[in-house]
Design a protein around this motif. Structure first.
Motif, PDB file in Angstrom:
ATOM      1  N   LEU A 198     -21.310 -14.165  21.636  1.00 50.66           N
ATOM      2  CA  LEU A 198     -20.893 -13.560  22.794  1.00 50.66           C
ATOM      3  C   LEU A 198     -20.006 -14.635  23.245  1.00 50.66           C
ATOM      4  O   LEU A 198     -18.735 -14.350  23.799  1.00 50.66           O
ATOM      5  CB  LEU A 198     -22.200 -13.227  23.803  1.00 50.66           C
ATOM      6  N   LEU A 199     -20.511 -15.964  23.373  1.00 54.99           N
ATOM      7  CA  LEU A 199     -19.567 -16.929  23.735  1.00 54.99           C
ATOM      8  C   LEU A 199     -18.283 -17.242  22.904  1.00 54.99           C
ATOM      9  O   LEU A 199     -17.383 -17.575  23.494  1.00 54.99           O
ATOM     10  CB  LEU A 199     -20.183 -18.171  23.944  1.00 54.99           C
ATOM     11  N   PHE A 200     -18.429 -17.062  21.456  1.00 55.64           N
ATOM     12  CA  PHE A 200     -17.121 -17.231  20.775  1.00 55.64           C
ATOM     13  C   PHE A 200     -16.279 -16.089  20.956  1.00 55.64           C
ATOM     14  O   PHE A 200     -14.986 -16.350  20.974  1.00 55.64           O
ATOM     15  CB  PHE A 200     -17.844 -17.108  19.232  1.00 55.64           C
ATOM     16  N   THR A 201     -16.593 -14.976  21.342  1.00 51.85           N
ATOM     17  CA  THR A 201     -15.741 -13.813  21.707  1.00 51.85           C
ATOM     18  C   THR A 201     -15.080 -14.072  22.898  1.00 51.85           C
ATOM     19  O   THR A 201     -13.872 -13.940  23.037  1.00 51.85           O
ATOM     20  CB  THR A 201     -16.642 -12.607  21.760  1.00 51.85           C
ATOM     21  N   ALA A 202     -15.600 -14.735  23.940  1.00 53.61           N
ATOM     22  CA  ALA A 202     -14.902 -14.973  25.150  1.00 53.61           C
ATOM     23  C   ALA A 202     -13.989 -16.245  25.180  1.00 53.61           C
ATOM     24  O   ALA A 202     -12.853 -16.201  25.384  1.00 53.61           O
ATOM     25  CB  ALA A 202     -15.857 -15.449  26.022  1.00 53.61           C
ATOM     26  N   ILE A 203     -14.450 -17.276  24.322  1.00 53.19           N
ATOM     27  CA  ILE A 203     -13.474 -18.416  23.967  1.00 53.19           C
ATOM     28  C   ILE A 203     -12.394 -18.018  23.189  1.00 53.19           C
ATOM     29  O   ILE A 203     -11.207 -18.330  23.428  1.00 53.19           O
ATOM     30  CB  ILE A 203     -14.312 -19.425  23.296  1.00 53.19           C
ATOM     31  N   ALA A 204     -12.641 -17.043  22.042  1.00 56.96           N
ATOM     32  CA  ALA A 204     -11.416 -16.675  21.217  1.00 56.96           C
ATOM     33  C   ALA A 204     -10.424 -15.864  22.073  1.00 56.96           C
ATOM     34  O   ALA A 204      -9.177 -15.945  21.821  1.00 56.96           O
ATOM     35  CB  ALA A 204     -11.953 -16.225  20.030  1.00 56.96           C
ATOM     36  N   VAL A 209      -4.783 -16.021  25.208  1.00 57.14           N
ATOM     37  CA  VAL A 209      -3.979 -16.178  26.438  1.00 57.14           C
ATOM     38  C   VAL A 209      -3.634 -17.690  26.643  1.00 57.14           C
ATOM     39  O   VAL A 209      -2.118 -17.796  26.873  1.00 57.14           O
ATOM     40  CB  VAL A 209      -5.029 -15.804  27.627  1.00 57.14           C
ATOM     41  N   ARG A 210      -4.090 -18.602  26.473  1.00 55.22           N
ATOM     42  CA  ARG A 210      -4.045 -19.828  27.052  1.00 55.22           C
ATOM     43  C   ARG A 210      -3.777 -21.065  25.886  1.00 55.22           C
ATOM     44  O   ARG A 210      -3.533 -21.999  26.123  1.00 55.22           O
ATOM     45  CB  ARG A 210      -4.917 -20.459  27.789  1.00 55.22           C
ATOM     46  N   GLY A 211      -4.041 -20.211  24.555  1.00 56.63           N
ATOM     47  CA  GLY A 211      -3.975 -21.545  23.492  1.00 56.63           C
ATOM     48  C   GLY A 211      -5.246 -22.083  23.178  1.00 56.63           C
ATOM     49  O   GLY A 211      -6.223 -22.004  24.147  1.00 56.63           O
ATOM     50  N   PRO A 244      -3.366 -11.593  16.351  1.00 57.40           N
ATOM     51  CA  PRO A 244      -2.723 -11.791  17.793  1.00 57.40           C
ATOM     52  C   PRO A 244      -1.784 -12.944  17.663  1.00 57.40           C
ATOM     53  O   PRO A 244      -0.426 -12.932  18.320  1.00 57.40           O
ATOM     54  CB  PRO A 244      -3.810 -11.756  18.837  1.00 57.40           C
ATOM     55  N   ALA A 245      -2.351 -14.045  17.230  1.00 51.53           N
ATOM     56  CA  ALA A 245      -1.225 -15.361  17.019  1.00 51.53           C
ATOM     57  C   ALA A 245      -0.005 -14.921  16.105  1.00 51.53           C
ATOM     58  O   ALA A 245       0.755 -15.446  16.322  1.00 51.53           O
ATOM     59  CB  ALA A 245      -2.159 -16.363  16.488  1.00 51.53           C
ATOM     60  N   MET A 246      -0.223 -14.273  14.996  1.00 47.21           N
ATOM     61  CA  MET A 246       0.919 -13.852  14.382  1.00 47.21           C
ATOM     62  C   MET A 246       1.678 -13.168  15.010  1.00 47.21           C
ATOM     63  O   MET A 246       3.058 -13.005  14.464  1.00 47.21           O
ATOM     64  CB  MET A 246       0.365 -13.273  13.152  1.00 47.21           C
ATOM     65  N   ALA A 247       1.423 -12.324  15.869  1.00 46.67           N
ATOM     66  CA  ALA A 247       2.309 -11.452  16.588  1.00 46.67           C
ATOM     67  C   ALA A 247       3.684 -12.146  17.389  1.00 46.67           C
ATOM     68  O   ALA A 247       4.654 -11.786  17.946  1.00 46.67           O
ATOM     69  CB  ALA A 247       1.541 -10.296  17.629  1.00 46.67           C
ATOM     70  N   GLY A 248       3.317 -13.365  17.562  1.00 51.41           N
ATOM     71  CA  GLY A 248       4.221 -14.056  18.329  1.00 51.41           C
ATOM     72  C   GLY A 248       3.617 -14.941  19.373  1.00 51.41           C
ATOM     73  O   GLY A 248       2.708 -15.151  19.579  1.00 51.41           O
ATOM     74  N   GLY A 249       4.645 -15.386  20.333  1.00 45.89           N
ATOM     75  CA  GLY A 249       4.234 -16.346  21.312  1.00 45.89           C
ATOM     76  C   GLY A 249       4.227 -17.574  21.132  1.00 45.89           C
ATOM     77  O   GLY A 249       4.779 -18.385  20.099  1.00 45.89           O
ATOM     78  N   ARG A 252       3.075 -20.494  18.147  1.00 47.79           N
ATOM     79  CA  ARG A 252       2.369 -19.473  17.240  1.00 47.79           C
ATOM     80  C   ARG A 252       1.710 -20.251  15.959  1.00 47.79           C
ATOM     81  O   ARG A 252       0.566 -19.821  15.646  1.00 47.79           O
ATOM     82  CB  ARG A 252       3.359 -18.590  16.765  1.00 47.79           C
ATOM     83  N   LEU A 253       2.433 -20.972  15.178  1.00 45.31           N
ATOM     84  CA  LEU A 253       1.811 -21.806  13.985  1.00 45.31           C
ATOM     85  C   LEU A 253       0.630 -22.677  14.414  1.00 45.31           C
ATOM     86  O   LEU A 253      -0.406 -22.625  13.512  1.00 45.31           O
ATOM     87  CB  LEU A 253       3.054 -22.621  13.236  1.00 45.31           C
ATOM     88  N   ARG A 254       0.661 -23.340  15.374  1.00 44.90           N
ATOM     89  CA  ARG A 254      -0.584 -24.235  15.777  1.00 44.90           C
ATOM     90  C   ARG A 254      -1.687 -23.264  15.992  1.00 44.90           C
ATOM     91  O   ARG A 254      -2.732 -23.613  15.564  1.00 44.90           O
ATOM     92  CB  ARG A 254      -0.113 -25.139  16.900  1.00 44.90           C
ATOM     93  N   THR A 255      -1.433 -22.076  16.742  1.00 46.78           N
ATOM     94  CA  THR A 255      -2.654 -21.394  17.121  1.00 46.78           C
ATOM     95  C   THR A 255      -3.228 -20.697  15.751  1.00 46.78           C
ATOM     96  O   THR A 255      -4.382 -20.620  15.561  1.00 46.78           O
ATOM     97  CB  THR A 255      -2.051 -20.313  17.964  1.00 46.78           C
ATOM     98  N   ILE A 256      -2.320 -20.306  14.891  1.00 48.71           N
ATOM     99  CA  ILE A 256      -3.003 -19.675  13.763  1.00 48.71           C
ATOM    100  C   ILE A 256      -3.681 -20.815  12.827  1.00 48.71           C
ATOM    101  O   ILE A 256      -4.692 -20.487  12.417  1.00 48.71           O
ATOM    102  CB  ILE A 256      -1.741 -19.119  12.686  1.00 48.71           C
TER     103      ILE A 256
END
Length: 460
Positions: A198-204, A209-211, A244-249, A252-256
């Motif tokens: 549950l907490l992992f879902t919230a953090i991810a 949204v915020r990286g 979602p990270a691959m979609a842009g923003g 992006r590469l850091r998030t992936i």
């Protein structure tokens, strides 16, 4: 309701729902609780790895632990019928006088729990270790383990609700399902598995949204290691932020890269643990053969999807009932209204959207639904391989509670896909109704336990 308000009512309902069950639920009247209590006791002594003993696995423990289970359940067999019999609270508490006698030991089998990672047993093990230092007996140690488990799970639930950028009521309601509360108030590692997922879902979701930050990466890695090292079938949850990270923003590469690193760390811990304990995965069912079952599925690539679909059609309602709640060893259902309340509450949470919430792309919701589907398939596959005869036409052994770690992700996905127009007044109204429904569910759960076991009846 404001985020802090949702967090407060989730915390309050969680405490009021789970903590009374620590005492109200008679000892060992949660599925597999004797094994989990014995495993937690083993870990409390820093003996982390189970030991094989013929076709059984377990550890050398005080005989008073297995004797207590035998006295309460009528047998110390791991697999046996668990009938519901009156168990007044006064009769349960009478067992507090039993001494631990830690020097009188023998090998104790808990084959089903022996291979499990110590991570989801940490609250119980710490409480047992503290209790042993104070000279507590077996029953007092069980209650201490239950209480620590419940408090840890509820704190993680509140943190999840506070952390999530969207669907806070959905996350809270998923974590307050009657079956979840019942597991929290036990010695079962399912409590930590549900709460950490549950907490992992919230953090991810927040990271979409915020990286990611250093703190959230570390937290997510640890949380993922907990639920994956208990049951690897929940691994799809680790991939929430990947597509979602691959979609842009921005970045992006850091998030992936960070999403992949978190998944690899959690999977690495889980796989290393399972490899270390592979010799303890001892089947307890006749006529089952993992290797032959795997060969059957490999030779017929379309067989498993067809079997899974047929099983969902045949047993889908039973899975739903089991996910919402059943007490005892899953044999006492809640009143029919409880299952309607749960459905009503879930629908309402999907329709809550505040004007200040970020709008995530529908791709996020679609991806999360795919991950939920993958998790369901893996749960079914694991049971089919280990608990079903070769070539079985249906998947037996699946319990609805196994889907509780996936429920928060499902509700978040539905919230993102439904796209209800934001409305502060409607969000407040629906949020209050959801809170009332959660309270009613907790009260119904408590009443069901009290009635089923005659908890406030005379001594037996």
């Amino acid at each position: 309701m404001l985020p802090d308000t949702v967090t407060r009512w989730a915390l309050l309902v969680g405490l009021l729902g789970a903590v009374p069950l620590v005492l109200l639920t008679p000892p060992f009247q949660v599925a597999d609780e004797p094994q989990h209590f014995e495993r937690a006791y083993q870990i409390s002594r820093l003996d982390l790895i189970g030991h094989a003993h013929g076709r059984e696995a377990g550890a050398v423990l005080p005989v008073s632990l297995s004797a207590m289970a035998r006295d309460i359940l009528g047998t110390d067999a791991i697999d046996a019928d668990r009938p519901i019999t009156p168990r007044p609270l006064s009769a349960s508490l009478a067992g507090l006088g039993r001494p631990l006698d830690p020097d009188r030991v023998a090998f104790t089998a808990f084959t089903g729990a022996a291979p499990y990672s110590p991570l989801p047993y940490m609250p119980q093990a710490i409480a047992i270790a503290i209790g042993r230092s104070f000279g507590m007996g077996p029953l007092a140690l069980l209650y201490a383990a239950r209480l620590a488990n419940a408090l840890a799970a509820i704190v993680l639930l509140a943190l999840a609700v506070r952390t999530a950028p969207v669907a806070r009521e959905a996350l809270a309601f998923a974590g307050l399902m009657p079956m979840a509360l019942y597991q929290y108030a036990s010695a079962s590692p399912d409590a930590m598995t549900i709460a950490t997922a549950l907490l992992f879902t919230a953090i991810a979701t927040r990271a979409i949204v915020r990286g990611w930050t250093g703190r959230t990466v570390a937290a997510a890695g640890l949380l993922g290691a907990v639920f994956c090292s208990h049951k690897l079938v929940y691994a799809p949850i680790l991939l929430i932020g990947l597509v979602p990270a691959m979609a842009g923003g921005r970045a992006r590469l850091r998030t992936i890269g960070l999403s992949v690193a978190i998944a690899l760390f959690a999977l690495g811990v889980a796989i290393a643990w399972f490899a270390l304990n592979s010799g303890l995965a001892l089947t307890r069912l006749p006529d089952t053969d993992v290797h032959a079952q795997a060969a059957f599925l490999i030779g017929r690539p379309m067989a498993f999807p067809a079997i899974l679909w047929a099983s969902l059609q045949s047993y889908g309602m039973l899975y739903y009932f089991g996910m919402v709640g059943a007490v005892g060893w899953l044999v006492v259902p809640l009143p029919a209204t409880a299952y309607l309340f749960a459905l009503f509450g879930m629908i309402l949470t999907v329709c809550i959207r505040r004007p200040d919430e970020p709008v995530l792309p529908r791709l996020v919701g679609v991806w999360q639904l795919l991950l939920v589907a993958g998790g369901i398939a893996l749960v079914a596959l694991a049971l089919y391989l280990t608990w079903n005869t070769v070539g079985s036409a249906a998947i037996l052994g699946v319990q609805g509670r196994y889907f509780l770690p996936l429920l928060p992700l499902l509700l978040v996905a539905c919230t993102l896909l439904v796209r209800v127009p934001p409305d502060a007044a409607r969000a407040r109204l629906f949020g209050r109704i959801v809170a009332v429904v959660a309270v009613l569910q907790a009260l119904v759960l408590d009443a069901t336990v009290v009635t089923a076991y005659s908890v406030f009846g005379g001594a037996v």
